[in-house]
Design a protein around this motif. Sequence first.
Motif, PDB file in Angstrom:
ATOM      1  N   ARG A 121      -7.437 -12.695   2.240  1.00 21.21           N
ATOM      2  CA  ARG A 121      -7.927 -14.058   2.492  1.00 21.21           C
ATOM      3  C   ARG A 121      -6.920 -14.876   3.302  1.00 21.21           C
ATOM      4  N   THR A 122      -5.651 -14.674   3.059  1.00 23.86           N
ATOM      5  CA  THR A 122      -4.622 -15.443   3.734  1.00 23.86           C
ATOM      6  C   THR A 122      -4.287 -14.849   5.093  1.00 23.86           C
ATOM      7  N   THR A 123      -3.855 -15.702   6.003  1.00 19.47           N
ATOM      8  CA  THR A 123      -3.348 -15.245   7.294  1.00 19.47           C
ATOM      9  C   THR A 123      -1.844 -15.468   7.400  1.00 19.47           C
ATOM     10  N   ASN A 124      -1.255 -16.085   6.394  1.00 19.64           N
ATOM     11  CA  ASN A 124       0.184 -16.299   6.398  1.00 19.64           C
ATOM     12  C   ASN A 124       0.916 -14.961   6.308  1.00 19.64           C
ATOM     13  N   TRP A 125       1.922 -14.786   7.159  1.00 20.01           N
ATOM     14  CA  TRP A 125       2.607 -13.496   7.273  1.00 20.01           C
ATOM     15  C   TRP A 125       3.295 -13.094   5.970  1.00 20.01           C
ATOM     16  N   VAL A 126       3.991 -14.047   5.350  1.00 20.10           N
ATOM     17  CA  VAL A 126       4.724 -13.745   4.113  1.00 20.10           C
ATOM     18  C   VAL A 126       3.749 -13.485   2.969  1.00 20.10           C
ATOM     19  N   GLU A 127       2.732 -14.334   2.830  1.00 19.35           N
ATOM     20  CA  GLU A 127       1.761 -14.160   1.751  1.00 19.35           C
ATOM     21  C   GLU A 127       0.981 -12.861   1.917  1.00 19.35           C
ATOM     22  N   TYR A 128       0.701 -12.505   3.172  1.00 16.35           N
ATOM     23  CA  TYR A 128      -0.020 -11.254   3.437  1.00 16.35           C
ATOM     24  C   TYR A 128       0.750 -10.055   2.902  1.00 16.35           C
ATOM     25  N   HIS A 129       2.049 -10.013   3.119  1.00 18.48           N
ATOM     26  CA  HIS A 129       2.833  -8.878   2.647  1.00 18.48           C
ATOM     27  C   HIS A 129       2.933  -8.864   1.125  1.00 18.48           C
ATOM     28  N   ASP A 130       2.927 -10.035   0.493  1.00 22.44           N
ATOM     29  CA  ASP A 130       2.883 -10.055  -0.977  1.00 22.44           C
ATOM     30  C   ASP A 130       1.584  -9.455  -1.501  1.00 22.44           C
ATOM     31  N   VAL A 131       0.461  -9.833  -0.853  1.00 30.30           N
ATOM     32  CA  VAL A 131      -0.838  -9.295  -1.276  1.00 30.30           C
ATOM     33  C   VAL A 131      -0.900  -7.793  -1.015  1.00 30.30           C
ATOM     34  N   LYS A 132      -0.437  -7.371   0.139  1.00 26.69           N
ATOM     35  CA  LYS A 132      -0.459  -5.943   0.474  1.00 26.69           C
ATOM     36  C   LYS A 132       0.384  -5.147  -0.516  1.00 26.69           C
ATOM     37  N   GLN A 133       1.562  -5.670  -0.851  1.00 27.83           N
ATOM     38  CA  GLN A 133       2.411  -4.987  -1.830  1.00 27.83           C
ATOM     39  C   GLN A 133       1.703  -4.845  -3.170  1.00 27.83           C
ATOM     40  N   ASP A 134       1.035  -5.898  -3.618  1.00 35.09           N
ATOM     41  CA  ASP A 134       0.338  -5.851  -4.904  1.00 35.09           C
ATOM     42  C   ASP A 134      -0.778  -4.819  -4.878  1.00 35.09           C
ATOM     43  N   VAL A 135      -1.522  -4.771  -3.765  1.00 35.12           N
ATOM     44  CA  VAL A 135      -2.617  -3.802  -3.655  1.00 35.12           C
ATOM     45  C   VAL A 135      -2.078  -2.376  -3.682  1.00 35.12           C
ATOM     46  N   LEU A 136      -1.021  -2.102  -2.960  1.00 34.09           N
ATOM     47  CA  LEU A 136      -0.476  -0.744  -2.905  1.00 34.09           C
ATOM     48  C   LEU A 136       0.132  -0.314  -4.245  1.00 34.09           C
ATOM     49  N   ILE A 137       0.773  -1.241  -4.937  1.00 28.91           N
ATOM     50  CA  ILE A 137       1.293  -0.910  -6.267  1.00 28.91           C
ATOM     51  C   ILE A 137       0.149  -0.604  -7.225  1.00 28.91           C
ATOM     52  N   ASN A 138      -0.941  -1.372  -7.119  1.00 27.77           N
ATOM     53  CA  ASN A 138      -2.125  -1.093  -7.953  1.00 27.77           C
ATOM     54  C   ASN A 138      -2.692   0.290  -7.645  1.00 27.77           C
ATOM     55  N   VAL A 139      -2.709   0.646  -6.363  1.00 25.39           N
ATOM     56  CA  VAL A 139      -3.186   1.985  -5.983  1.00 25.39           C
ATOM     57  C   VAL A 139      -2.320   3.059  -6.645  1.00 25.39           C
ATOM     58  N   LEU A 140      -1.017   2.884  -6.599  1.00 23.72           N
ATOM     59  CA  LEU A 140      -0.119   3.870  -7.203  1.00 23.72           C
ATOM     60  C   LEU A 140      -0.323   3.961  -8.713  1.00 23.72           C
ATOM     61  N   GLU A 141      -0.506   2.803  -9.369  1.00 23.30           N
ATOM     62  CA  GLU A 141      -0.727   2.809 -10.814  1.00 23.30           C
ATOM     63  C   GLU A 141      -2.045   3.504 -11.174  1.00 23.30           C
ATOM     64  N   ILE A 142      -3.078   3.296 -10.355  1.00 21.66           N
ATOM     65  CA  ILE A 142      -4.369   3.955 -10.619  1.00 21.66           C
ATOM     66  C   ILE A 142      -4.235   5.466 -10.470  1.00 21.66           C
ATOM     67  N   ARG A 154      -6.214 -11.161   7.636  1.00 22.14           N
ATOM     68  CA  ARG A 154      -5.286 -10.098   8.021  1.00 22.14           C
ATOM     69  C   ARG A 154      -5.755  -8.786   7.402  1.00 22.14           C
ATOM     70  N   ARG A 155      -5.583  -7.710   8.142  1.00 21.04           N
ATOM     71  CA  ARG A 155      -6.125  -6.422   7.734  1.00 21.04           C
ATOM     72  C   ARG A 155      -5.080  -5.582   7.010  1.00 21.04           C
ATOM     73  N   ILE A 156      -5.550  -4.905   5.956  1.00 19.53           N
ATOM     74  CA  ILE A 156      -4.757  -3.866   5.288  1.00 19.53           C
ATOM     75  C   ILE A 156      -5.415  -2.527   5.609  1.00 19.53           C
ATOM     76  N   TYR A 157      -4.703  -1.668   6.287  1.00 20.29           N
ATOM     77  CA  TYR A 157      -5.221  -0.340   6.620  1.00 20.29           C
ATOM     78  C   TYR A 157      -4.119   0.674   6.313  1.00 20.29           C
ATOM     79  N   GLU A 158      -4.258   1.354   5.184  1.00 23.06           N
ATOM     80  CA  GLU A 158      -3.228   2.283   4.721  1.00 23.06           C
ATOM     81  C   GLU A 158      -3.853   3.639   4.386  1.00 23.06           C
ATOM     82  N   LYS A 159      -3.122   4.687   4.689  1.00 24.30           N
ATOM     83  CA  LYS A 159      -3.549   6.042   4.329  1.00 24.30           C
ATOM     84  C   LYS A 159      -2.650   6.566   3.211  1.00 24.30           C
ATOM     85  N   PHE A 160      -3.244   7.326   2.298  1.00 29.03           N
ATOM     86  CA  PHE A 160      -2.466   7.961   1.234  1.00 29.03           C
ATOM     87  C   PHE A 160      -3.121   9.308   0.919  1.00 29.03           C
TER      88      PHE A 160
END
Length: 365
Positions: A318-339, A258-264
């Motif tokens: 890595r995951t294609t599961n819809w729920v797990e994907y959003h957990d991973v995406k949330q973690d990545v975006l929070i890491n971006v904000l912290e950086i 599953r793809r993560i494509y976000e602009k900031f």
Amino acid sequence: MESQLAVAFAHVANSLNLPWVWVAAGGLLLIALVGQWIIGALFRRLHRFAEQSEQQWDDAFVLALISPAKLAWWLLLLTLLFALLPALASVRALALTALHASLVLLVPWFLHRLIANVEEQVIVAKFSDGASVDKATVRSTARLLRVALWLITALMLLQTLGVSVSGLLAFGGIGGIAVGFAAKDLLANFFGGLGIYMDRPFTIGDWVRSPDRSLEGTVEEIGWRVTQIRTFDKRPIYVPNAVFSQIIIENPSRMQNRRIYEKFGLRYGDSRSLRPVIDAIRDMVNKHPDIDTRQTIIVNFESFGGSSLDCFLYCFTRTTNWVEYHDVKQDVLINVLEIVHAQGADIAFPTRTLHMQDPAGTDSP
């Protein structure tokens, strides 16, 4: 063989001073029981040998042959009985015709059982090996083989009973044309279902959607006429199979990632922190355990926006599961904000600077 049995039964009847008919009937019954026991013992031994082999097809063959072999033995003895006993002469011709027709049915019966056994062996063997198997395709293929088998058997049986098959086939060809025109939609759906089984664009349990139609949901059943799809709001949709040959079908269930494509965007006042932020985010994404580093990863400054320095993040989970994907995406975006905050910068929001002109004629913000 019949004459030899008749002589043997006559000799035994004379020795025991019994009616020849009784001796013949009793002798054939004894031969039948002994033969039944021998056939059962032989196939039990063959089955043990088949179970010890690594191949699964020999098991299916032996199990399919047991019952037809036993029935063939009894039909053979019934044929001898009608041939030997004079009391049955009046119905001999009719009985022999029926027995011959029954013998014709033995081979398709064996093949029918063999197809069913192979079908189960394929499904069980694939699941035990951990390999994927499309159960709907296996079962539909076996069903088609059985239908074709019994159609051919019906023609052979009619030929055995003296019915002209050539005339029937000619009539069937003309009737087939008429039926084809009358039931063209039904035939279109039938061949559409056959195309689904052969091409396998989706199977039961897959999530499918069509960009051409308002169609999206989980496949629950694939029939010969319609396919049942359950939408995400739990409503059933019944789609004629012919529709699938005319529209584009997307199968998200078979996606690999599953793809993560976000602009900031960063504030213009944080321009000196832009490169460190980009490098830190790229390093974080490459080290994230739930991001597939074999796929494309892009973290770059993209453009000068109206009120921000626009950047974007592009990667795959890595995951294609819809729920797990959003957990991973949330973690990545929070890491971006912290950086971003760790570098002393912040995410930009739309701003506007207004310059006012003072009475002296000079501009001032």
